[in-house]
Motif scaffolding. Structure first.
Motif, short mmCIF file in Angstrom:
data_model
loop_
_atom_site.label_atom_id
_atom_site.label_comp_id
_atom_site.label_asym_id
_atom_site.label_seq_id
_atom_site.Cartn_x
_atom_site.Cartn_y
_atom_site.Cartn_z
N HIS A 40 34.87 35.12 35.91
CA HIS A 40 33.65 35.00 36.72
C HIS A 40 32.71 36.05 36.13
CE1 HIS A 40 36.20 32.86 39.61
NE2 HIS A 40 37.00 33.90 39.64
N GLN B 185 30.78 38.97 37.96
CA GLN B 185 31.51 40.02 38.67
C GLN B 185 31.63 41.31 37.87
OE1 GLN B 185 35.15 38.56 40.46
NE2 GLN B 185 34.11 36.85 41.45
N LEU C 57 30.37 44.39 39.47
CA LEU C 57 31.11 45.07 40.55
C LEU C 57 31.86 46.30 40.06
CD1 LEU C 57 32.60 42.11 42.59
CD2 LEU C 57 31.10 43.87 43.49
N MET D 283 31.39 41.22 46.79
CA MET D 283 31.16 40.25 45.71
C MET D 283 30.12 39.21 46.15
SD MET D 283 32.22 36.95 44.74
CE MET D 283 33.85 36.55 45.38
N SER E 279 37.82 39.22 37.29
CA SER E 279 36.72 40.02 37.87
C SER E 279 36.06 40.94 36.86
CB SER E 279 37.24 40.87 39.03
OG SER E 279 38.00 41.95 38.51
#
Ligand SMILES: [Zn+2]
Length: 369
Positions: free
Chosen positions: A12, A15, A18, A38, A276
């Motif tokens: 993804h 992400q 993050l 998220m 992620s």
């Protein structure tokens, strides 16, 4: 020396943002609290921002030794859930980002409909959702038309998870994928809460539900596959389904770990994903997978030993099968003079790749054969 480029079977891209901010945990923090953060991030992006973050993320992947990425894509619409004028604008932004850095991409648009059994989508989930599965499939059809003839872009299909759609959607997506011979992916058995909800709604495990819906099979990949029973493992093995492990993400999120030795013994194929993006380093993912299996079994005879030192190659093969890529893997050039690999005898290099190396060994990223 040259080795095949690793396949990143589960990503993804957005992400990556993050990193750091997603680590401000508190005592009752868990996967679900991380997910709220998220969603806040997912809410910010438009196609231009998605292109920019995709480019940054995919460049890092190519430099680290990945040669292809499967983008499990679910941020489809505008924040209020209305489609963009070009309904695939976000997916196209990601594909163009990958192409701009020379990374092959398999777009895996994911079906999403609800927050959970009988629960409508939350505000943060609106842009992931479609009103019915026919609308979703129509959009995948349009994306396949857009991608056809574009070298380096392929399209598969995904179901976000068994909690995000009703069983009828899983059946429809599986039938569509089978009809068009597309790779199909689903997140499953990542968190125990998902198992409890599935038992409550369907009276079975997520893997049993996927089997019942015709989703499992040689072109299917189950991402995570952590909290599985012995009979789940037997179903995954007998159907030829691939398990995509995302060790650095699963560790970071506190998901748990795959029963890697049981999968090994059952002959289940494995692939890797950076998920992620907490780390983008295929060597680290391989090492985490191997080390986790050794911890689990309190043994040094884990995955590397069982593959006669060919764990990297097996994971490349698993990844390409997972994404439906049939051409031979491109190669990367790695150096044996740096701190990770200096002094290692040539015969030991395959073993060191899975236990000592990092992305810093990559001298030259993907180069087509
Ligand atoms: Zn994921």
């Amino acid at each position: 020396m040259r080795i095949p480029a690793m396949v990143n079977a589960h990503s993804h891209a957005f992400q990556i943002e993050l990193r750091g901010v997603g680590e401000r945990a508190h005592p009752d923090d868990d996967f679900w609290a991380w997910r709220t953060e998220m969603y806040r991030l997912a809410g910010k992006h438009d196609p231009d921002a998605m292109h920019a973050v995709g480019k940054r993320c995919y460049q890092e992947m190519a430099d680290a030794g990945y040669g292809a990425v499967g983008e499990f894509h679910y941020v489809h619409h505008q924040p209020d859930g209305r489609p963009y004028g070009e309904r695939n604008a976000m997916a196209i932004a990601l594909a163009e980002a990958a192409l701009s850095v020379g990374l092959e991409i398999v777009l895996l648009p994911a079906a999403y409909h609800r927050a959970g059994p009988g629960v409508p989508p939350s505000q943060g989930q609106l842009r992931f959702c479609d009103p019915n599965v026919e609308t979703f499939i129509e959009r995948v059809d349009e994306l396949r038309v857009w991608a056809s003839g574009r070298e380096g872009v392929h399209v598969g299909v995904a179901v976000h998870s068994v909690r995000a759609v009703p069983a009828s959607w899983i059946e429809a997506v599986a039938a569509y994928a089978e009809r068009h011979e597309l790779a199909r992916h689903v997140h499953a058995c990542e968190q125990r809460r998902e198992l409890a909800e599935c038992l409550d709604e369907h009276g079975c495990t997520p893997i049993e539900l996927l089997e019942r819906c015709g989703f499992l099979g040689p072109r299917a990949s189950v991402v995570h596959g952590i909290h599985v029973s012995e009979s789940d493992i037997a179903l995954l093995a007998s159907s030829g389904t691939i398990v995509v492990a995302c060790p650095t993400t699963e560790g970071n999120l506190g998901d748990g770990y795959q029963p890697a030795l049981a999968y090994r013994d059952a002959g289940v194929r494995y692939a890797l994903g950076s998920d992620s993006q907490v780390r983008i380093d295929p060597f680290e993912e391989v090492r985490e997978l191997e080390t986790g299996a050794r911890r689990e079994g309190e043994t040094r005879y884990a995955l590397l030993a069982a593959t006669d030192g060919k764990l990297w190659e097996r994971l490349v093969e698993g990844g390409r099968a997972s994404l439906g890529l049939t051409a031979p893997a491109p190669e990367i050039e790695i150096g044996l003079e740096g701190p990770d690999m200096a002094g290692i005898a040539p015969d030991d290099v395959p073993y060191a790749l899975a236990t000592c190396a990092s992305a810093s060994v990559v001298l030259a990223p993907v180069r087509a054969r």
